[in-house]
Write a protein that holds these residues in place. Structure first.
Motif, PDB file in Angstrom:
ATOM      1  N   MET A 376       0.837  -1.195   0.000  1.00  0.00           N
ATOM      2  CA  MET A 376       0.000   0.000   0.000  1.00  0.00           C
ATOM      3  C   MET A 376       0.881   1.258   0.000  1.00  0.00           C
ATOM      4  O   MET A 376       1.769   1.413   0.839  1.00  0.00           O
ATOM      5  N   VAL A 377       0.619   2.123  -0.963  1.00  0.00           N
ATOM      6  CA  VAL A 377       1.381   3.369  -1.100  1.00  0.00           C
ATOM      7  C   VAL A 377       0.417   4.529  -1.315  1.00  0.00           C
ATOM      8  O   VAL A 377      -0.782   4.322  -1.618  1.00  0.00           O
ATOM      9  N   SER A 378       0.921   5.721  -1.143  1.00  0.00           N
ATOM     10  CA  SER A 378       0.160   6.948  -1.414  1.00  0.00           C
ATOM     11  C   SER A 378       0.807   7.651  -2.594  1.00  0.00           C
ATOM     12  O   SER A 378       1.922   8.173  -2.474  1.00  0.00           O
ATOM     13  N   ALA A 379       0.129   7.660  -3.733  1.00  0.00           N
ATOM     14  CA  ALA A 379       0.681   8.255  -4.947  1.00  0.00           C
ATOM     15  C   ALA A 379      -0.465   8.440  -5.926  1.00  0.00           C
ATOM     16  O   ALA A 379      -1.617   8.087  -5.647  1.00  0.00           O
ATOM     17  N   ASP A 380      -0.137   8.973  -7.088  1.00  0.00           N
ATOM     18  CA  ASP A 380      -1.122   9.114  -8.158  1.00  0.00           C
ATOM     19  C   ASP A 380      -1.212   7.771  -8.886  1.00  0.00           C
ATOM     20  O   ASP A 380      -0.240   7.361  -9.545  1.00  0.00           O
ATOM     21  N   PRO A 381      -2.345   7.069  -8.800  1.00  0.00           N
ATOM     22  CA  PRO A 381      -2.435   5.714  -9.394  1.00  0.00           C
ATOM     23  C   PRO A 381      -2.169   5.701 -10.891  1.00  0.00           C
ATOM     24  O   PRO A 381      -1.461   4.816 -11.391  1.00  0.00           O
ATOM     25  N   ASP A 382      -2.728   6.668 -11.615  1.00  0.00           N
ATOM     26  CA  ASP A 382      -2.561   6.682 -13.070  1.00  0.00           C
ATOM     27  C   ASP A 382      -1.105   6.935 -13.460  1.00  0.00           C
ATOM     28  O   ASP A 382      -0.562   6.261 -14.352  1.00  0.00           O
ATOM     29  N   LEU A 383      -0.486   7.919 -12.793  1.00  0.00           N
ATOM     30  CA  LEU A 383       0.905   8.221 -13.133  1.00  0.00           C
ATOM     31  C   LEU A 383       1.838   7.083 -12.730  1.00  0.00           C
ATOM     32  O   LEU A 383       2.804   6.775 -13.441  1.00  0.00           O
ATOM     33  N   MET A 384       1.555   6.445 -11.575  1.00  0.00           N
ATOM     34  CA  MET A 384       2.395   5.325 -11.162  1.00  0.00           C
ATOM     35  C   MET A 384       2.204   4.133 -12.098  1.00  0.00           C
ATOM     36  O   MET A 384       3.145   3.370 -12.339  1.00  0.00           O
ATOM     37  N   GLN A 386       1.762   4.469 -15.255  1.00  0.00           N
ATOM     38  CA  GLN A 386       2.598   4.827 -16.390  1.00  0.00           C
ATOM     39  C   GLN A 386       4.071   4.567 -16.083  1.00  0.00           C
ATOM     40  O   GLN A 386       4.827   4.089 -16.943  1.00  0.00           O
ATOM     41  N   VAL A 387       4.510   4.872 -14.847  1.00  0.00           N
ATOM     42  CA  VAL A 387       5.889   4.618 -14.440  1.00  0.00           C
ATOM     43  C   VAL A 387       6.197   3.128 -14.537  1.00  0.00           C
ATOM     44  O   VAL A 387       7.196   2.701 -15.137  1.00  0.00           O
ATOM     45  N   VAL A 388       5.343   2.331 -13.917  1.00  0.00           N
ATOM     46  CA  VAL A 388       5.565   0.880 -13.920  1.00  0.00           C
ATOM     47  C   VAL A 388       5.516   0.334 -15.345  1.00  0.00           C
ATOM     48  O   VAL A 388       6.340  -0.500 -15.740  1.00  0.00           O
ATOM     49  N   TYR A 389       4.560   0.829 -16.145  1.00  0.00           N
ATOM     50  CA  TYR A 389       4.425   0.348 -17.517  1.00  0.00           C
ATOM     51  C   TYR A 389       5.707   0.632 -18.308  1.00  0.00           C
ATOM     52  O   TYR A 389       6.245  -0.236 -19.006  1.00  0.00           O
ATOM     53  N   ASN A 390       6.229   1.864 -18.183  1.00  0.00           N
ATOM     54  CA  ASN A 390       7.434   2.212 -18.940  1.00  0.00           C
ATOM     55  C   ASN A 390       8.635   1.382 -18.494  1.00  0.00           C
ATOM     56  O   ASN A 390       9.461   0.958 -19.318  1.00  0.00           O
ATOM     57  N   LEU A 391       8.764   1.155 -17.178  1.00  0.00           N
ATOM     58  CA  LEU A 391       9.898   0.386 -16.684  1.00  0.00           C
ATOM     59  C   LEU A 391       9.798  -1.086 -17.084  1.00  0.00           C
ATOM     60  O   LEU A 391      10.795  -1.710 -17.462  1.00  0.00           O
ATOM     61  N   ILE A 392       8.590  -1.663 -16.989  1.00  0.00           N
ATOM     62  CA  ILE A 392       8.411  -3.072 -17.394  1.00  0.00           C
ATOM     63  C   ILE A 392       8.603  -3.208 -18.897  1.00  0.00           C
ATOM     64  O   ILE A 392       9.241  -4.163 -19.376  1.00  0.00           O
ATOM     65  N   GLU A 393       8.061  -2.258 -19.661  1.00  0.00           N
ATOM     66  CA  GLU A 393       8.236  -2.294 -21.110  1.00  0.00           C
ATOM     67  C   GLU A 393       9.720  -2.235 -21.457  1.00  0.00           C
ATOM     68  O   GLU A 393      10.193  -2.960 -22.342  1.00  0.00           O
ATOM     69  N   ASN A 394      10.446  -1.374 -20.757  1.00  0.00           N
ATOM     70  CA  ASN A 394      11.886  -1.253 -20.971  1.00  0.00           C
ATOM     71  C   ASN A 394      12.591  -2.577 -20.655  1.00  0.00           C
ATOM     72  O   ASN A 394      13.489  -3.025 -21.379  1.00  0.00           O
ATOM     73  N   ALA A 395      12.172  -3.212 -19.540  1.00  0.00           N
ATOM     74  CA  ALA A 395      12.781  -4.482 -19.132  1.00  0.00           C
ATOM     75  C   ALA A 395      12.499  -5.578 -20.158  1.00  0.00           C
ATOM     76  O   ALA A 395      13.385  -6.372 -20.503  1.00  0.00           O
ATOM     77  N   VAL A 396      11.264  -5.628 -20.665  1.00  0.00           N
ATOM     78  CA  VAL A 396      10.893  -6.665 -21.639  1.00  0.00           C
ATOM     79  C   VAL A 396      11.672  -6.477 -22.937  1.00  0.00           C
ATOM     80  O   VAL A 396      12.075  -7.450 -23.586  1.00  0.00           O
ATOM     81  N   LYS A 397      11.915  -5.228 -23.327  1.00  0.00           N
ATOM     82  CA  LYS A 397      12.650  -4.961 -24.558  1.00  0.00           C
ATOM     83  C   LYS A 397      14.080  -5.483 -24.487  1.00  0.00           C
ATOM     84  O   LYS A 397      14.594  -6.066 -25.436  1.00  0.00           O
ATOM     85  N   TYR A 458      12.495   9.519 -19.314  1.00  0.00           N
ATOM     86  CA  TYR A 458      12.430  10.932 -18.928  1.00  0.00           C
ATOM     87  C   TYR A 458      11.103  11.211 -18.221  1.00  0.00           C
ATOM     88  O   TYR A 458      11.060  11.899 -17.199  1.00  0.00           O
ATOM     89  N   ILE A 459      10.027  10.676 -18.744  1.00  0.00           N
ATOM     90  CA  ILE A 459       8.712  10.849 -18.119  1.00  0.00           C
ATOM     91  C   ILE A 459       8.675  10.150 -16.764  1.00  0.00           C
ATOM     92  O   ILE A 459       8.118  10.668 -15.790  1.00  0.00           O
ATOM     93  N   VAL A 460       9.286   8.952 -16.690  1.00  0.00           N
ATOM     94  CA  VAL A 460       9.336   8.219 -15.417  1.00  0.00           C
ATOM     95  C   VAL A 460      10.024   9.067 -14.349  1.00  0.00           C
ATOM     96  O   VAL A 460       9.531   9.219 -13.226  1.00  0.00           O
ATOM     97  N   ARG A 461      11.181   9.630 -14.678  1.00  0.00           N
ATOM     98  CA  ARG A 461      11.909  10.441 -13.693  1.00  0.00           C
ATOM     99  C   ARG A 461      11.088  11.653 -13.265  1.00  0.00           C
ATOM    100  O   ARG A 461      11.060  12.005 -12.079  1.00  0.00           O
ATOM    101  N   THR A 462      10.415  12.292 -14.209  1.00  0.00           N
ATOM    102  CA  THR A 462       9.621  13.472 -13.875  1.00  0.00           C
ATOM    103  C   THR A 462       8.490  13.118 -12.919  1.00  0.00           C
ATOM    104  O   THR A 462       8.219  13.834 -11.946  1.00  0.00           O
ATOM    105  N   VAL A 463       7.812  11.996 -13.166  1.00  0.00           N
ATOM    106  CA  VAL A 463       6.703  11.574 -12.294  1.00  0.00           C
ATOM    107  C   VAL A 463       7.224  11.255 -10.894  1.00  0.00           C
ATOM    108  O   VAL A 463       6.617  11.650  -9.885  1.00  0.00           O
ATOM    109  N   ILE A 464       8.355  10.552 -10.808  1.00  0.00           N
ATOM    110  CA  ILE A 464       8.923  10.220  -9.499  1.00  0.00           C
ATOM    111  C   ILE A 464       9.315  11.493  -8.748  1.00  0.00           C
ATOM    112  O   ILE A 464       9.104  11.616  -7.534  1.00  0.00           O
ATOM    113  N   GLN A 465       9.876  12.475  -9.469  1.00  0.00           N
ATOM    114  CA  GLN A 465      10.244  13.743  -8.826  1.00  0.00           C
ATOM    115  C   GLN A 465       9.020  14.490  -8.339  1.00  0.00           C
ATOM    116  O   GLN A 465       9.071  15.159  -7.295  1.00  0.00           O
TER     117      GLN A 465
END
Length: 503
Positions: A376-384, A386-397, A458-465
């Motif tokens: 359980m975390v406190s964050a923006d679900p939609d943006l997170m 997107q973060v997870v999607y980009n990182l997993i997509e990157n890993a799968v590639k 770049y988008i992942v880093r911006t969302v985390i920041q």
């Protein structure tokens, strides 16, 4: 957009150059003016003090000699029982004293009539009396003047006088000692000549020093202006030489940093244009070709579904590209906002993993770390998502065939650390500092990353920041790549601050 910025830099450079071409002259003129003004003020003060000192010293000498002359006169008068004075004796005494200080000594009675004078021509014109006003001042005990002694002199003289008093207090005459004030003018003239000569020497030396110091100070600015002109022509290789650690040196350092940033930005923009052009051209060509084939009957009806599925995939690929571009526009405009909520992050990770099921099975990958309780975390679900999607997509590639993707969680109470690791060739050390930059792609041959445009990380880093944290990457070539970040845990002070900040 960058060309407009470069043009603005060039315009600023031209404006700066028009001002800069006079900067050396202005700085040199100001310094020279200050030096000349200082020398002028110093000279005036020096001449004033010298004049005052010379006058005071001269009057002190005259005071001393008039006292001696008065004492000798009174002695002679006393010797003659206060009946008369020996003119021959006093004249000799006065002459000796007068010659010693280059002055004139004369004696007058109480009516101002001159009785003895060492300068026989002084009162030859008939003015052989001292004005009564001067006698009254001298009778008070002493008299000092810098003037013409009531017209007796044609030029200014220093004059002092003493009364000759008898024991009963009666005044029987006055002794005057007078010296020309022309010696002051001669002294001041000589002093001024010496001062001007030494000042001129110092001014010449100072001007030479100021010239070279000013030229040295202005040179980095001129180099910067020349560099901006090179930037306007698209040449970002020019750098300003840094020779000092003062403000100019710091400015030159920052200018070089800016030049490097502009060069990287230009390179990334060109790469971005090339990537976007390729990414747009490929799916548009595929979509156009297959649609035309269906319409003109080239593709038989039994294969329509197969080719429409390909068209659908290309449309989704275009959609992802457009979404990334829109996200980039929001980031640059500062319009990306958080809508924090408490949710299970592991559930989001599982959903994303399932969306890549076909690619995971095709590469025969092992997925590690999903069999955990709720995170359980406190964050923006939609943006997170997107973060997870980009990182997993990157890993799968970039994961190797038969490799693994591992998700790890760790909570210290206030924040939850999330790490996503994949096996594979890894990232070269020289590429690690740049992986979060816009449009940057480590796989420039496009052998593995055939669909990305270099915006995901770049988008992942911006969302985390935006969530008050940072994301870090670590890699070992030939073994693995890992991205790790932290976000506020649910129900903690950090999460409450996040809610208040974005509420």
């Amino acid at each position: 957009m960058f060309r407009v910025q470069a043009a603005a830099v060039f315009h600023f450079g031209r404006m700066g150059f028009s001002m800069q071409k006079n900067l050396f002259t202005k700085y040199f003129t100001i310094c020279a003016g200050m030096i000349l003004a200082s020398i002028t003020v110093l000279g005036a003060l020096l001449m004033g003090f010298a004049s005052q000192y010379f006058r005071s010293d001269k009057l002190k000498v005259l005071d001393r000699y008039v006292s001696q002359a008065t004492a000798l006169t009174l002695t002679d008068y006393q010797k003659n029982n206060y009946l008369y004075i020996d003119e021959t004796t006093l004249n000799s005494v006065y002459s000796v004293l007068a010659d010693a200080i280059e002055a004139t000594i004369f004696l007058s009675d109480t009516e101002g009539k001159i009785l003895i004078c060492t300068d026989t021509e002084l009162f030859a014109s008939g003015k052989d009396t001292v004005p009564e006003s001067i006698l009254k001042q001298a009778a008070s005990g002493s008299y000092r003047e810098t003037g013409r002694l009531g017209g007796a002199y044609q030029s200014r003289n220093y004059t002092v006088a003493r009364p000759i008093g008898l024991p009963n207090g009666q005044i029987t005459g006055f002794v005057f000692v007078s010296a020309s004030a022309n010696s002051l003018s001669i002294f001041l003239g000589q002093l001024l000549n010496m001062f001007l000569l030494s000042s001129l020497t110092m001014v010449v030396i100072a001007f030479i020093v100021i010239y070279f110091v000013t030229a040295r100070m202005v040179k980095p600015l001129r180099d910067m202006l020349a560099a901006t002109q090179s930037f306007s022509r698209g040449d970002y290789t020019v750098r300003v030489q840094v020779n000092s650690s003062d403000e100019i040196g710091q400015l030159a350092n920052e200018f070089n940093y800016m030049a490097e940033a502009l060069a990287r930005n230009e390179a990334m923009n060109r790469s971005f244009v090339a990537n976007v052009s390729h990414e747009l051209k490929t799916p548009m060509t595929t979509i156009g070709g297959f649609v035309d084939g269906i319409l003109d009957g080239t593709i038989p009806k039994e294969k329509h579904h197969q080719y429409l599925a390909i068209v659908s995939g290309e449309v989704k690929r275009l959609s992802r590209m457009v979404r990334s571009m829109l996200d980039l526009a929001k980031i640059e405009a500062g319009e990306m906002k958080l809508n924090p909520a408490e949710f299970d992050l592991n559930s989001t990770v599982c959903q994303v993993i399932f969306s890549f099921e076909q690619a995971i099975e095709a590469k025969n990958l092992d997925i590690i770390g999903l069999d955990v309780d709720k995170i359980m975390v406190s964050a923006d679900p939609d943006l997170m998502h997107q973060v997870v999607y980009n990182l997993i997509e990157n890993a799968v590639k970039f994961v190797n065939e038969g490799g693994y993707i591992e998700v790890k969680y760790h909570s210290d109470g206030a924040r939850t650390l999330v790490a996503i690791r994949n096996s594979g060739s890894g990232i070269a050390p020289q590429d690690l500092p740049n992986v979060f930059e816009r449009f940057y792609k480590t796989d420039r041959s496009r052998s593995q990353d055939k669909t990305g445009v270099g915006l995901g990380l770049y988008i992942v880093r911006t969302v985390i920041q935006l969530h008050g944290s940072e994301i870090h990457v670590s890699s070992k070539e030939g073994e693995y790549t890992e991205f790790a970040f932290s976000i506020p845990s649910a129900g903690t002070k950090s999460s409450q601050n996040l809610f208040r900040k974005n509420g």
